[in-house]
Design a protein around this motif. Structure first.
Motif, mmCIF file in Angstrom:
data_model
loop_
_atom_site.group_PDB
_atom_site.id
_atom_site.type_symbol
_atom_site.label_atom_id
_atom_site.label_comp_id
_atom_site.label_asym_id
_atom_site.label_seq_id
_atom_site.Cartn_x
_atom_site.Cartn_y
_atom_site.Cartn_z
ATOM 1 N N LEU A 1 -5.166 -39.811 50.559
ATOM 2 C CA LEU A 1 -3.806 -39.625 51.065
ATOM 3 C C LEU A 1 -2.786 -39.685 49.935
ATOM 4 O O LEU A 1 -1.760 -38.993 49.978
ATOM 5 N N GLY A 2 -3.066 -40.513 48.916
ATOM 6 C CA GLY A 2 -2.174 -40.576 47.765
ATOM 7 C C GLY A 2 -2.104 -39.243 47.037
ATOM 8 O O GLY A 2 -1.037 -38.841 46.560
ATOM 9 N N ILE A 3 -3.230 -38.549 46.951
ATOM 10 C CA ILE A 3 -3.228 -37.205 46.370
ATOM 11 C C ILE A 3 -2.445 -36.254 47.260
ATOM 12 O O ILE A 3 -1.617 -35.463 46.787
ATOM 13 N N GLU A 4 -2.689 -36.339 48.567
ATOM 14 C CA GLU A 4 -2.007 -35.441 49.503
ATOM 15 C C GLU A 4 -0.491 -35.620 49.463
ATOM 16 O O GLU A 4 0.260 -34.639 49.523
ATOM 17 N N ARG A 5 -0.031 -36.871 49.346
ATOM 18 C CA ARG A 5 1.412 -37.119 49.311
ATOM 19 C C ARG A 5 2.054 -36.495 48.074
ATOM 20 O O ARG A 5 3.241 -36.167 48.079
ATOM 21 N N GLN A 6 1.270 -36.336 47.013
ATOM 22 C CA GLN A 6 1.819 -35.752 45.785
ATOM 23 C C GLN A 6 1.771 -34.228 45.779
ATOM 24 O O GLN A 6 2.687 -33.579 45.279
ATOM 25 N N VAL A 7 0.723 -33.653 46.335
ATOM 26 C CA VAL A 7 0.557 -32.191 46.239
ATOM 27 C C VAL A 7 0.977 -31.468 47.508
ATOM 28 O O VAL A 7 1.151 -30.243 47.495
ATOM 29 N N GLY A 8 1.111 -32.196 48.615
ATOM 30 C CA GLY A 8 1.432 -31.566 49.886
ATOM 31 C C GLY A 8 0.184 -31.256 50.688
ATOM 32 O O GLY A 8 -0.902 -31.046 50.125
ATOM 33 N N THR A 9 0.337 -31.219 51.999
ATOM 34 C CA THR A 9 -0.810 -31.021 52.880
ATOM 35 C C THR A 9 -1.505 -29.674 52.691
ATOM 36 O O THR A 9 -2.737 -29.616 52.656
ATOM 37 N N PRO A 10 -0.792 -28.552 52.546
ATOM 38 C CA PRO A 10 -1.499 -27.275 52.355
ATOM 39 C C PRO A 10 -2.398 -27.272 51.123
ATOM 40 O O PRO A 10 -3.527 -26.766 51.175
ATOM 41 N N ASN B 1 -5.419 -29.495 51.743
ATOM 42 C CA ASN B 1 -6.400 -28.801 52.580
ATOM 43 C C ASN B 1 -7.277 -27.869 51.738
ATOM 44 O O ASN B 1 -8.484 -27.754 51.968
ATOM 45 N N LYS B 2 -6.678 -27.214 50.754
ATOM 46 C CA LYS B 2 -7.447 -26.338 49.867
ATOM 47 C C LYS B 2 -8.431 -27.153 49.024
ATOM 48 O O LYS B 2 -9.572 -26.737 48.796
ATOM 49 N N ILE B 3 -7.983 -28.312 48.560
ATOM 50 C CA ILE B 3 -8.856 -29.179 47.766
ATOM 51 C C ILE B 3 -10.067 -29.596 48.574
ATOM 52 O O ILE B 3 -11.223 -29.480 48.119
ATOM 53 N N MET B 4 -9.837 -30.079 49.775
ATOM 54 C CA MET B 4 -10.937 -30.568 50.607
ATOM 55 C C MET B 4 -11.874 -29.437 51.012
ATOM 56 O O MET B 4 -13.101 -29.602 51.027
ATOM 57 N N ALA B 5 -11.308 -28.273 51.336
ATOM 58 C CA ALA B 5 -12.145 -27.137 51.732
ATOM 59 C C ALA B 5 -13.001 -26.656 50.567
ATOM 60 O O ALA B 5 -14.193 -26.340 50.742
ATOM 61 N N LYS B 6 -12.419 -26.605 49.380
ATOM 62 C CA LYS B 6 -13.180 -26.144 48.216
ATOM 63 C C LYS B 6 -14.280 -27.125 47.857
ATOM 64 O O LYS B 6 -15.418 -26.727 47.547
ATOM 65 N N TYR B 7 -13.971 -28.407 47.897
ATOM 66 C CA TYR B 7 -14.984 -29.430 47.606
ATOM 67 C C TYR B 7 -16.144 -29.356 48.594
ATOM 68 O O TYR B 7 -17.321 -29.366 48.215
ATOM 69 N N ALA B 8 -15.817 -29.249 49.891
ATOM 70 C CA ALA B 8 -16.857 -29.194 50.916
ATOM 71 C C ALA B 8 -17.719 -27.949 50.781
ATOM 72 O O ALA B 8 -18.935 -27.992 50.988
ATOM 73 N N VAL C 1 -7.939 -26.991 41.635
ATOM 74 C CA VAL C 1 -7.024 -26.461 42.652
ATOM 75 C C VAL C 1 -5.572 -26.652 42.245
ATOM 76 O O VAL C 1 -4.734 -25.764 42.445
ATOM 77 N N THR C 2 -5.256 -27.801 41.663
ATOM 78 C CA THR C 2 -3.855 -28.094 41.328
ATOM 79 C C THR C 2 -3.466 -27.568 39.956
ATOM 80 O O THR C 2 -2.268 -27.472 39.650
ATOM 81 N N GLY C 3 -4.451 -27.267 39.109
ATOM 82 C CA GLY C 3 -4.145 -26.743 37.785
ATOM 83 C C GLY C 3 -3.591 -27.757 36.817
ATOM 84 O O GLY C 3 -2.886 -27.401 35.859
ATOM 85 N N ARG C 4 -3.873 -29.034 37.024
ATOM 86 C CA ARG C 4 -3.399 -30.069 36.100
ATOM 87 C C ARG C 4 -4.369 -31.244 36.072
ATOM 88 O O ARG C 4 -5.243 -31.368 36.942
#
Length: 660
Positions: free
Chosen positions: A480-489, A492-499, A519-522
């Motif tokens: 959730l800490g990652i999500e709060r920084q990058v935003g939910t959309p 969602n891409k991070i979790m989908a790609k990992y899975a 996914v985030t490029g950083r």
């Protein structure tokens, strides 16, 4: 596995108290009904699966299928024993010659008070205690090669984790000749299991049987590169009080012999209708691309089945094996299962199996509840005819495990957070989207009073409580800490790609970090070093407020300078919101880049500062000590202490006392 439930109930009760102020959330709401696509089905009380439930093996191969098991097992209900045989074929996935195979004999965790599991757990798990005279064990009665060579004299029990010679949950079998990379070898094993009385996942409760971890199961041989390994080798661990499981994918063909009055639920699907002979019933089940096989049996199951499909789920038969106490709750179970399958398949990839079975144990078998196996999950024990949302929460949590434990197949011995933390994150998302139930994150974070690194052997957390704090709660908060920084959309891409990338692959924590960075490029090195690879939490405190009258240059009226000192006592955070409230109600908001150890704000205004607060909206999910976030400029002499906003702080202090 679902975490300890009385803590969830406590949180639920406390959340009803918390109202108003900066902290607000809703714990319950009327469920909203998503669209699930075509469905049908009717209750078939007390009946075995209908002929249309019978399936055939698929030709598509999803995993590497390192192991292949063909097993026969007979239940003796009067003695609580299993008599079994297995032909197990192992295909060497590495390159170096291997001269021994290792098998987990999990039932031996319950053979005495001196086993590693019993010593570490104290004979308790998730609030359930070892029943009197409830011991269990496993004995290998025959081990032979396909040439008929007996290997019984080549058995050696090993204890790589703690050297406890009384622990026999892991056995080494020396082979007649080395196995080369890519070669296969087959052993024929006969075994007997004394089922324990249920308190920890497996065993019996009256005539209810939960056969989890019931057969000699191969350990995982990891090729170089798997989970970051520099060189190939066996991944070997005993059964611990705070650990679950890790296995290779394979094929299972299992014949289960039970009394004719018993109904069986199992991993996979039946390949033919049950056969009844001499008051016995024989079931035949098959599953492929799974890494475990579990079954349950009872003469009291109320059976119900419904087919389900959605745009992401081509077709699954959902099967309920209900304790009679919950026979009228079947619609709630079906709804939860359909919501979970539909959403998780949309978020994390298609559910690839043709069946999903849900077993509801009796209240006396609660120790078997809240557990996951491939294509089969258990709900909590049926102790109430009108349970709250813990019914749905348990079901959607365990179905979430079909992804992070089942298909992604994390190593729960060494990196349990990749399963439990990720599943808890998915569970919260599902409960909010399907039921409108939101989590009390600030209260949950306050439970984390002993933060530790997440990629850590489960038993090294020291206690079940510290294990749960970290792999369930803190693991979820990291996501959730990652999500709060990058935003939910983006999340969602991070979790989908990992899975998708690590489906059937046994990933490690570093694999998830690389996915986040791709996914985030950083770089996320600092975040992972603080909150994942070490045990930091965020902690920001308002240290002091000093208010002084000053004389304005234009003599326009009174003016005050308020000096506020704020400290960082834990990990860094890129944006830390701070609010300042003056005595006339005027509000000033600031955002601090929380990488410094301290910052001092100087504010000039016509009124003195009344109070200051860090993170008034409780957006920093990894902060676990909110009590020092708020400070008034003036404290009443009678109290002589720091005040906080509302009853939230009182509750948080109480929770610190209740931690266990």
């Amino acid at each position: 596995m679902t975490p300890l439930r009385f803590r969830v109930i406590l949180i639920s009760m406390l959340s009803l108290i918390i109202v108003g102020g900066a902290l607000w959330f809703s714990f319950t709401a009327a469920p909203t009904q998503p669209s699930f696509g075509p469905e049908l089905g009717k209750l078939q009380a007390g009946q075995p699966p209908a002929p249309e439930s019978i399936g055939t093996p698929r030709t598509e191969q999803l995993s590497d299928r390192v192991a292949e098991y063909h097993m026969d097992v007979t239940l003796n209900e009067s003695t609580r024993t299993l008599s079994g045989s297995e032909s197990v074929t192992w295909t060497h996935p590495g390159t170096k010659p291997v001269s021994e195979l290792y098998f987990h004999l999990y039932p031996n965790a319950f053979e005495s008070a001196d086993t590693t599991f019993m010593k570490e757990s104290g004979g308790r798990l998730r609030g359930d205690s070892m029943p009197k005279d409830g011991w269990g064990s496993m004995k290998l009665t025959e081990v032979r090669t396909t040439d008929g060579i007996s290997l019984l004299h080549r058995l050696q029990y090993v204890q790589p984790d703690d050297g406890n010679l009384k622990d026999r949950t892991l056995v080494k079998i020396r082979l007649p000749r080395p196995i080369q990379g890519g070669e296969s070898t087959t052993l024929r094993i006969n075994f007997e299991v004394q089922l324990p009385k249920i308190f920890a996942r497996m065993g019996t409760a009256g005539d209810f049987v939960m056969a989890g971890q019931w057969f000699p199961k191969l350990s995982v041989y990891e090729p170089a590169g798997t989970r970051g390994r520099a060189s190939e080798g066996w991944n070997l661990h005993q059964y611990h009080g705070s650990s679950e499981f890790y296995s290779d994918f394979g094929i299972f063909s299992v014949r289960i012999n039970v009394p004719s009055s018993y109904i069986v639920a199992a991993t996979g699907f039946p390949t033919k209708s049950p056969v009844i002979k001499a008051n016995r019933k024989i079931y035949q089940y098959y599953a492929d691309d799974v890494h475990d096989f579990a079954w349950s049996a009872s003469p009291n199951f109320v059976y119900a089945e419904e087919p389900f499909s959605s745009p992401e789920v081509p077709g699954v038969r959902i099967k309920l094996y209900l304790d009679p106490a919950h026979k009228n709750l079947k619609d709630r179970y079906f709804y939860a299962a359909k919501a979970a399958l539909s959403s998780y398949s949309k978020w994390y990839g298609r559910y690839p199996y043709s069946t999903l079975s849900i077993v509801v144990p009796p209240a006396s078998g609660n120790g078997a509840g809240g557990m996951e196996y491939p294509t089969l999950v258990t709900a909590f024990g049926a102790s109430s005819e009108s349970p709250g949302y813990e019914l749905e929460r348990t079901v959607v949590h365990e179905i979430g495990h079909q992804y992070f434990y089942g298909m992604i197949a994390s190593n729960e011995f060494e990196e349990a957070w990749l399963d439990e933390g990720f599943t808890s994150y998915a569970e919260d998302k599902l409960m909010e989207s399907a039921y409108g139930v939101t989590s009390t994150l600030p209260i949950q974070s306050s439970f984390v009073n002993q933060p530790a690194a997440l990629p850590k052997e489960a038993w090294k957390y020291g206690s079940a409580d510290v294990y749960a704090q970290n792999v369930y709660t803190r693991g979820k908060l990291v996501l959730l800490g990652i999500e709060r920084q990058v935003g939910t959309p983006v999340m969602n891409k991070i979790m989908a790609k990992y899975a998708a990338k690590f489906r059937f692959k046994h990933p490690a924590t570093v694999d998830f970090q690389r996915t986040v960075e791709q996914v985030t490029g950083r770089s996320w090195k600092d975040y992972f070093n603080q909150y994942v690879y070490s045990g930091q939490m965020a902690n920001f405190a308002v240290d002091s407020i000093t208010v002084s009258p000053i004389t304005p240059k234009d003599q326009s009226g009174p003016l005050y300078e308020s000096v506020v000192k704020i400290s960082r006592l834990g990990g860094t955070y890129p944006e830390v919101p701070v609010i300042f409230s003056f005595k006339d109600g005027h509000i000033v908001r600031k955002t601090w880049k929380g990488d410094e150890s301290q910052i001092v704000y100087k504010l000039q205004y016509k009124q003195p500062l009344a109070w200051a607060m860090v993170d008034p909206g409780y957006t920093l999910v990894l902060e676990n000590k909110h009590i020092n976030n708020y400070l008034k400029s003036e404290v009443e002499e009678k109290t002589g202490t720091r005040w906080n906003l509302g009853i939230t702080k009182v509750v948080e202090s109480l929770l610190g006392l209740l931690s266990w």
